[in-house]
Enzyme design. Sequence first.
Site, PDB file in Angstrom:
ATOM      1  N   LYS A   1       0.826  -1.252   0.049  1.00  0.00           N
ATOM      2  CA  LYS A   1       0.166  -0.046  -0.051  1.00  0.00           C
ATOM      3  C   LYS A   1       0.963   1.477  -0.189  1.00  0.00           C
ATOM      4  CE  LYS A   1      -4.326  -1.955   1.243  1.00  0.00           C
ATOM      5  NZ  LYS A   1      -5.282  -2.257   2.310  1.00  0.00           N
TER       6      LYS A   1
ATOM      7  N   ARG B   1      -3.349 -10.204   4.581  1.00  0.00           N
ATOM      8  CA  ARG B   1      -3.979 -10.156   3.228  1.00  0.00           C
ATOM      9  C   ARG B   1      -2.671  -9.760   2.236  1.00  0.00           C
ATOM     10  NH1 ARG B   1      -6.093  -6.834  -0.730  1.00  0.00           N
ATOM     11  NH2 ARG B   1      -7.475  -7.905  -2.030  1.00  0.00           N
TER      12      ARG B   1
END
Length: 305
Positions: free
Chosen positions: A241, A280
């Site tokens: 991210k 994840r």
Amino acid sequence: MSLGAIPGTGPATSPLPVIKKSTARTMADLPVGRTLVMGILNITEDSFSDGGKYATADEAIGHGLRMHYGGADIIDVGGESTRPGAEPVDPAVEQARILPVITALAKAGAIISVDTMHTSTARAALTAGAHIVNDVSGLTHEADMPALIAETGAPYVLMHRRGDAASMTTEANYTDVVSEVIEELLALRETFLAAGVASEQLILDPGLGFAKDHEHNWELLRALDRFTALGHRVLVGTSRKRFLGALLTVDSKPAVPTARDAATAATSALAAANGAWGVRVHDVPGNLDAVKVATAWSAARVPAL
Ligand code: PMM
């Protein structure tokens, strides 16, 4: 089932992985005693890291099998990008992308979550062999999701988000991000419980990057024990991210998504040491190593002073 009988698995000489066995498995088959690794399979045109990479069912199944045989505990299959500004995808298109892949991976023995905001897609995916519904909408999308989860009894990832893909970047305004995210998740939890969902079905996720700025993401990650203390399994998604890209900036340029895997693994170790049920991630082997390190570290005897 013979090798190659499932589309995308190919003959034994193919560079794509082949199905080694065809035993469908259940949640009870998941390992215990360590944080689980959920491998990301985005069958989208525009996801920020892997959009457009698995454009055909064959390529998507091949990558799913690679992650499955590479040690992923769960494969998270999504057909709609969730990044800020992403175009909405019609559920029929989403289902055409993901259902053949879910069917094949379930036959290969993978435990599968379906990353969707659509109730119709969640239902079709569960019928095709998915085990878990992973909904990033924070219930901002389709109000009948709780009824489906109550009816099916499926585990459900309740992720925190404000707004939708178009508006979420402007909604990252908090006085105390940890307390506010917890409060908003608990309010959503009430909606699910009122619809007849069992508390054990709910897996909470702070939703890093969804209506959060970089500092918010770090604060949430730092305070993960406050989430695990709520009594639910907790899933964390940091993989590649932007807050990691910003941290790894070189010459004023953020690191590209594929250069963020080592930093992702570091966050997975921290999340695992703080009691996360799952992480994840895109890079399964590196993150599997990271959660194993955290498990050994957490289990080590602390010498008396
Ligand atoms: N992040 C993305 C997509 N789905 N699901 C959960 N539960 N938690 C997350 O943090 C999350 C998610 C966005 O990442 P991607 O575009 O790489 O899939």
